[in-house]
Design a protein around this motif. Structure first.
Motif, PDB file in Angstrom:
ATOM      1  N   LEU A 139       0.837  -1.207   0.000  1.00  0.00           N
ATOM      2  CA  LEU A 139       0.000   0.000   0.000  1.00  0.00           C
ATOM      3  C   LEU A 139       0.870   1.255   0.000  1.00  0.00           C
ATOM      4  O   LEU A 139       0.601   2.215  -0.713  1.00  0.00           O
ATOM      5  N   LEU A 140       1.925   1.250   0.817  1.00  0.00           N
ATOM      6  CA  LEU A 140       2.771   2.440   0.975  1.00  0.00           C
ATOM      7  C   LEU A 140       3.697   2.645  -0.215  1.00  0.00           C
ATOM      8  O   LEU A 140       4.176   3.747  -0.458  1.00  0.00           O
ATOM      9  N   LEU A 141       3.963   1.566  -0.959  1.00  0.00           N
ATOM     10  CA  LEU A 141       4.739   1.697  -2.199  1.00  0.00           C
ATOM     11  C   LEU A 141       3.819   2.010  -3.377  1.00  0.00           C
ATOM     12  O   LEU A 141       4.275   2.215  -4.490  1.00  0.00           O
ATOM     13  N   GLY A 142       2.509   2.036  -3.129  1.00  0.00           N
ATOM     14  CA  GLY A 142       1.568   2.369  -4.204  1.00  0.00           C
ATOM     15  C   GLY A 142       1.346   1.242  -5.181  1.00  0.00           C
ATOM     16  O   GLY A 142       0.873   1.453  -6.288  1.00  0.00           O
ATOM     17  N   ILE A 149      -0.753  -1.253  -4.798  1.00  0.00           N
ATOM     18  CA  ILE A 149      -2.213  -1.409  -4.893  1.00  0.00           C
ATOM     19  C   ILE A 149      -2.876  -0.227  -4.197  1.00  0.00           C
ATOM     20  O   ILE A 149      -2.270   0.432  -3.356  1.00  0.00           O
ATOM     21  N   HIS A 204      -9.191   6.528   8.227  1.00  0.00           N
ATOM     22  CA  HIS A 204      -8.513   5.399   7.582  1.00  0.00           C
ATOM     23  C   HIS A 204      -7.019   5.582   7.835  1.00  0.00           C
ATOM     24  O   HIS A 204      -6.534   6.710   7.812  1.00  0.00           O
ATOM     25  N   CYS A 205      -6.303   4.477   8.018  1.00  0.00           N
ATOM     26  CA  CYS A 205      -4.848   4.548   8.065  1.00  0.00           C
ATOM     27  C   CYS A 205      -4.298   3.411   7.215  1.00  0.00           C
ATOM     28  O   CYS A 205      -4.951   2.391   7.044  1.00  0.00           O
ATOM     29  N   ALA A 206      -3.078   3.592   6.740  1.00  0.00           N
ATOM     30  CA  ALA A 206      -2.344   2.463   6.164  1.00  0.00           C
ATOM     31  C   ALA A 206      -0.941   2.496   6.728  1.00  0.00           C
ATOM     32  O   ALA A 206      -0.367   3.565   6.933  1.00  0.00           O
ATOM     33  N   ARG A 228       5.786   0.258  13.969  1.00  0.00           N
ATOM     34  CA  ARG A 228       4.819   1.254  13.475  1.00  0.00           C
ATOM     35  C   ARG A 228       3.402   0.694  13.461  1.00  0.00           C
ATOM     36  O   ARG A 228       2.436   1.386  13.752  1.00  0.00           O
ATOM     37  N   GLN A 247      -2.201   6.065  -3.648  1.00  0.00           N
ATOM     38  CA  GLN A 247      -1.431   5.098  -4.433  1.00  0.00           C
ATOM     39  C   GLN A 247      -0.507   5.804  -5.429  1.00  0.00           C
ATOM     40  O   GLN A 247       0.689   5.505  -5.517  1.00  0.00           O
ATOM     41  N   SER A 273       2.338   7.561  -3.635  1.00  0.00           N
ATOM     42  CA  SER A 273       3.287   6.582  -3.100  1.00  0.00           C
ATOM     43  C   SER A 273       4.233   6.078  -4.175  1.00  0.00           C
ATOM     44  O   SER A 273       5.438   5.940  -3.956  1.00  0.00           O
ATOM     45  N   GLN A 274       3.677   5.768  -5.346  1.00  0.00           N
ATOM     46  CA  GLN A 274       4.518   5.298  -6.456  1.00  0.00           C
ATOM     47  C   GLN A 274       5.562   6.348  -6.814  1.00  0.00           C
ATOM     48  O   GLN A 274       6.741   6.032  -7.014  1.00  0.00           O
ATOM     49  N   ALA A 312       8.288   6.613  -4.089  1.00  0.00           N
ATOM     50  CA  ALA A 312       9.196   5.463  -4.121  1.00  0.00           C
ATOM     51  C   ALA A 312      10.255   5.663  -5.200  1.00  0.00           C
ATOM     52  O   ALA A 312      11.431   5.331  -5.008  1.00  0.00           O
ATOM     53  N   VAL A 331       7.521   6.238   2.371  1.00  0.00           N
ATOM     54  CA  VAL A 331       6.192   6.576   2.895  1.00  0.00           C
ATOM     55  C   VAL A 331       5.905   5.628   4.054  1.00  0.00           C
ATOM     56  O   VAL A 331       5.931   4.413   3.879  1.00  0.00           O
ATOM     57  N   PHE A 332       5.667   6.180   5.246  1.00  0.00           N
ATOM     58  CA  PHE A 332       5.424   5.332   6.414  1.00  0.00           C
ATOM     59  C   PHE A 332       3.942   5.236   6.766  1.00  0.00           C
ATOM     60  O   PHE A 332       3.513   4.276   7.399  1.00  0.00           O
ATOM     61  N   PHE A 333       3.166   6.247   6.400  1.00  0.00           N
ATOM     62  CA  PHE A 333       1.748   6.249   6.776  1.00  0.00           C
ATOM     63  C   PHE A 333       0.885   6.857   5.681  1.00  0.00           C
ATOM     64  O   PHE A 333       1.280   7.811   5.022  1.00  0.00           O
ATOM     65  N   HIS A 334      -0.318   6.290   5.491  1.00  0.00           N
ATOM     66  CA  HIS A 334      -1.429   6.947   4.797  1.00  0.00           C
ATOM     67  C   HIS A 334      -2.508   7.224   5.836  1.00  0.00           C
ATOM     68  O   HIS A 334      -2.722   6.383   6.725  1.00  0.00           O
ATOM     69  N   CYS A 335      -3.201   8.340   5.707  1.00  0.00           N
ATOM     70  CA  CYS A 335      -4.384   8.581   6.527  1.00  0.00           C
ATOM     71  C   CYS A 335      -5.480   9.115   5.632  1.00  0.00           C
ATOM     72  O   CYS A 335      -5.211   9.709   4.602  1.00  0.00           O
ATOM     73  N   ALA A 336      -6.730   8.908   6.061  1.00  0.00           N
ATOM     74  CA  ALA A 336      -7.839   9.625   5.436  1.00  0.00           C
ATOM     75  C   ALA A 336      -8.711  10.172   6.548  1.00  0.00           C
ATOM     76  O   ALA A 336      -8.895   9.519   7.584  1.00  0.00           O
ATOM     77  N   ARG A 377       5.491  13.611  13.076  1.00  0.00           N
ATOM     78  CA  ARG A 377       6.231  12.352  12.891  1.00  0.00           C
ATOM     79  C   ARG A 377       6.807  12.197  11.493  1.00  0.00           C
ATOM     80  O   ARG A 377       7.487  11.204  11.223  1.00  0.00           O
ATOM     81  N   ILE A 421      14.693   4.220  -4.546  1.00  0.00           N
ATOM     82  CA  ILE A 421      14.062   2.941  -4.217  1.00  0.00           C
ATOM     83  C   ILE A 421      13.617   2.329  -5.534  1.00  0.00           C
ATOM     84  O   ILE A 421      12.842   2.936  -6.269  1.00  0.00           O
ATOM     85  N   THR A 450      11.986  -1.016  -7.531  1.00  0.00           N
ATOM     86  CA  THR A 450      11.263  -2.278  -7.390  1.00  0.00           C
ATOM     87  C   THR A 450      11.144  -2.962  -8.737  1.00  0.00           C
ATOM     88  O   THR A 450      10.799  -2.328  -9.734  1.00  0.00           O
TER      89      THR A 450
END
Lengths: 413, 413
Positions: free
Chosen positions: A12-15, A17, A39-41, A48, B23, B26-27, B30, B36-41, B59, B176, B178
Motif C-alpha cells: 500500500l505504501l509503495l503504491g 495497490i 482510515h490509516c495504512a 509502526r 497510491q 506513493s509510487q 518510491a 512513505v510510512f503512513f497513509h491517513c484519510a 512524525r 528505491i 522495485t
C-alpha cells in the motif's frame, strides 16, 4: 459507535495497490450507521503497526484491520495486535484442523508455514477462513479489534457474513442513508451554484459534491433511527435537487451511469450494443458489470484498428479516407454499425485520441461519441482533458450519457 | 526523508471512492527514494483534520494532503492547514488573477465562491492550478506541508511537474527501485516455498508477495544511492527468482500481464484479437490501456448474448445447442472466431459464469478460456472463486496467460 480502518502492507505504501478494502468496509459500515472517522495504512513493520493499532484503539470504538494474515514472514498482523493489546499468541487447535481441511478440500499439499495462520492472541475469537487465512476479533478494554485478510473477496465475505452482524448486534440500529444524484454536463461549481441555497439550508441530510471522470455526484446523506425515517429526510431534498438540475441530472437510483442507463433500457424493453475505439472495451465492461446486464446488454466491439471499423462494423471507406476514423461521421456510422451487428435497439460509439500523442494531426483529448436509436443518430464532440486514463473515463461517461438522453427523450417525445 | 499522505474528504470515509491518490503519490515517492510510512484519510471536519495534520507534521518530514481545495463550503483544507500551523489565511492577488484567467480561457462565467480558492496560509507558496483549484506548500518548522487538489488528473500533474522536482531537490538522491515478477499458476504459499531460502537470505533487496486476481506479484525492492547501484542489487536476485519459478513466471518487465503479453507480441510482430463473454470487454480494456497498444491490439468483441456468439463470431449452432455457450468447444471456437474476424495472429476468448446465479445449470465460477495461434487452438478450464468481480478478474488473467504461454512456446518450439 465510531470506527477506524487500518490497512496493513508495504505494498500500500509503495503504491502497488490502492486501498480498496477501506472503501468496501466504509460502505458497509455506513449502511449500519457506524461512523468511520479515520482510515490509516501502515507497512509490514512491527513497531509502526503496533503504534497505529494502539492509537486507533485509544480514539475509536471499533478498529478493523485488513491484511498481514497470510502465511509468509512479512505477515505480522497477529503479532502486532498481540503487542498492542499486551497479549500472547497461542496456536488454536480447532483452527489448525480447519486450515488442514481447507487444503484437503482443494486437494493441495499444505506448506508447513501455513500453520502460523492458526496463531491467535489470547481471548480472540476466530473467523472461519474463506480462502486459507482465518480472521479474528478481540475485545480489548473499550475497543473491539477485528482483523481480516487483505485479499478483497475473502475480506468481503467475512465483512458481510461475520462483521456486519456482529456490529449490528452491538451498535443498536442507527442508519446512515445516502442517495446520489449523478450530474453530467455541468461542472462542480455550476452544479453547486444551482443548489447552493438548498445545501446551506440543510443539516440533516447533508449535501456534498464529488467530481471526476466527466460527471459530478451530489450526495445527500441522512442519519436517523430507522431506514424509513432516513428516507423521509432524504427524498424531499433529492426531489428539490433534481428539479433544479433538470436534464443534467441522470434519472433513477443507479450507483453508476451504466446502471442508470441499464435500468432505463430494461424498463423500456430495449437493448444496447457498443462500438468502442479509444475506450477499448471499457463501455462494455461497465455495462456488463451491472448485475442482470444480460437483460439489456447484447455486446460490444472494440474496433481498435481502422480496418476493423470497416470490416467488422461496416463503416464506409469514404468516411475513413475522408473525415477519418476520428470524426463525427465515423462516430455516427460506428453507432449505427453496432446496433445493426448485434440487432440492438440502441447503438453507442466512441472514437477519439486518448494520447499520449496526437494521431493523424487530431489533437489529444478529441472525442466524438455517437448514439443511434431506432435509426435516428446523434453525435457529439467532447473535449477530454487530463491524462490517458481520464480522457478514456470522460469518453465512457459521454457515450453512456448520450444514449441516456436519447432514450429519455424518446420516452417523453 | 520520510513522508505521510493525508487524503481529505468524507466521500473517502463513506466509501464512495477509493483513495487512489495515495497510491499514485506513493509510487512517485518510491521512485525518488522518499519512504512513505503512513497513509491517513479524514473527513471534512475541521477539528479532526487539524489533529491529523498536526500528528503527521510531528512524525514525518513531508506531509502531502490531497482534496478539500475546491470552491464549495465543505472544502476546508486551507483552513485546517492554517489552524494546524498557527497561521492566518490571506487572499493571494496573483492567484486571484490566475483563477479568473482560467475561467476566461474556458469561456465560462466564474462563480464568485471560486475566489476562496485564492486564499493561502501565510508564507505558503502557490502551485499553479491545472483545473481550477490551486495547490500550495508551506514550510512549518521541520516539516514541509503540501496541499494538492483531489481530482486525480489535476493532482497528478502537480505531483509530477511541481512536487517531485521540489522533493528531489531537497531529499538528495536515494533511489528505491522495485522489480516485479508476475506469477500465474502457483498460489502465494507455493510461490513462497519455492524461493523461501532466497527471501530469507536477503535484506537489500527485500522480497515481498502480493496475491490477487489470479496472479501473485513477487516484488524485489532495493534501496541505494543511485539507480545503477540499485539495479546491481536487484537484477541477480530477480534472475534467481525467475529460474526457480520457471514457466509460472511471466517473462519481461511489464507491470501488468497485459503489458507483458503486449511486449511479447510486439517483439514478434504479432497481433491479438479477443472474444469476451463473461469478461464483457475487460480483456480489451486491459490490452488497450497499455501505451502503444495499437501496435499489437486489433480489437475485441464482447459477445454477451448467445446470438452474437453465432452471428458475430461464427460459433457453430451445433456447439451452442450441444455443449453450450459455456464449454471447451465454445471457448475454442470463439478464440478462432476472434482471430478470423480481425485478421489477428493470436485469438483469445473467455466464456463462463460470473454469477451471482448459475446459468443453464453451469455453476458460478466455471470459466473456459481459449487461445488460437496460427490455427492451433488450446483451451483450459479455470475455477473462479469469490464474487462476480473476482471471478471476472481471474478470467481476464487466465485468458491473457494462456495466450502468453502459446506465444512463448512458439518462440521456443
Amino acid at each position: 459507535m465510531n470506527a477506524e480502518i487500518v490497512g496493513v502492507g508495504t505494498e500500500l505504501l509503495l503504491g502497488q495497490i490502492a486501498n480498496t478494502n477501506a472503501q468496501t468496509i466504509s460502505q458497509a459500515l455506513a449502511g449500519i450507521g457506524v461512523d468511520v472517522f479515520f482510515h490509516c495504512a501502515v507497512g509490514d513493520n512491527l513497531q509502526r503497526m503496533t503504534d497505529v493499532i494502539r492509537r486507533a484503539r485509544s480514539r475509536s470504538d471499533v478498529v478493523i484491520i485488513t491484511g498481514g494474515l497470510g502465511p509468509t514472514p512479512d505477515d505480522i498482523t497477529r503479532e502486532a495486535v498481540a503487542a498492542a493489546t499486551d497479549r500472547q499468541l497461542h496456536r488454536d487447535p480447532a483452527l489448525e484442523k480447519e486450515i488442514r481441511a481447507v487444503f484437503e478440500r482443494l486437494e493441495r499439499a499444505m506448506p508447513e508455514e501455513n500453520l502460523k495462520q492458526a496463531d491467535l492472541p489470547e481471548d480472540a475469537v476466530a473467523i472461519t477462513p474463506r480462502g486459507t487465512a482465518p480472521g479474528f476479533y478481540v475485545d480489548d478494554r473499550e475497543c473491539l479489534i477485528i482483523a481480516l485478510p487483505g485479499v478483497p473477496w475473502e475480506m468481503n465475505a467475512m465483512l458481510t457474513e461475520d462483521v456486519v452482524p456482529l456490529l449490528t448486534a452491538r451498535a443498536g440500529s442507527k442508519v446512515i442513508l445516502t442517495r446520489q444524484v449523478l450530474v453530467v454536463g455541468l461542472g462542480e461549481s455550476h452544479t453547486h451554484e444551482r443548489i447552493a441555497d438548498i445545501v446551506e439550508a440543510q443539516t440533516n441530510p447533508t449535501i456534498a459534491f464529488l467530481a471526476g471522470g466527466g460527471l459530478v455526484r451530489v450526495r445527500i446523506t441522512a442519519k436517523a433511527a430507522s431506514e424509513s425515517v432516513a428516507l423521509g429526510l432524504v427524498e424531499p431534498v433529492e426531489r428539490a435537487v433534481r428539479e433544479r438540475l433538470g436534464r443534467s441530472a441522470v434519472p433513477g437510483r443507479g450507483d453508476s451511469l451504466a446502471e442508470s442507463v441499464g435500468n432505463m433500457l430494461r424498463d423500456k424493453g430495449m437493448t444496447v450494443a457498443v462500438a468502442e475505439s479509444l475506450t477499448g472495451g471499457l463501455v462494455g465492461a461497465e455495462l456488463s458489470a451491472v448485475g442482470g446486464s444480460s437483460d439489456f446488454f447484447l455486446g460490444s466491439v472494440a474496433c481498435y484498428s481502422t480496418a476493423s471499423k470497416r470490416d467488422v462494423l461496416g463503416v464506409d471507406d469514404s468516411i475513413l479516407a475522408g473525415p477519418g476514423p476520428v470524426s463525427e461521421e465515423a462516430a455516427g456510422a460506428l453507432a449505427a454499425g453496432a446496433a445493426r451487428l448485434f440487432g440492438a435497439s440502441l447503438g453507442l460509439a466512441a472514437t477519439g485520441v486518448a494520447g499520449p500523442a496526437e494521431q493523424d494531426r487530431v489533437p489529444v483529448g478529441t472525442v466524438y461519441v455517437g448514439a443511434c436509436l431506432d435509426g435516428k443518430t446523434e453525435v457529439r464532440l467532447v473535449r477530454g482533458y487530463g491524462d490517458r486514463t481520464n480522457i478514456r473515463a470522460i469518453a465512457v461517461t459521454a457515450t453512456l450519457d448520450l444514449g441516456r438522453r436519447l432514450v429519455q427523450n424518446e420516452g417523453e417525445g
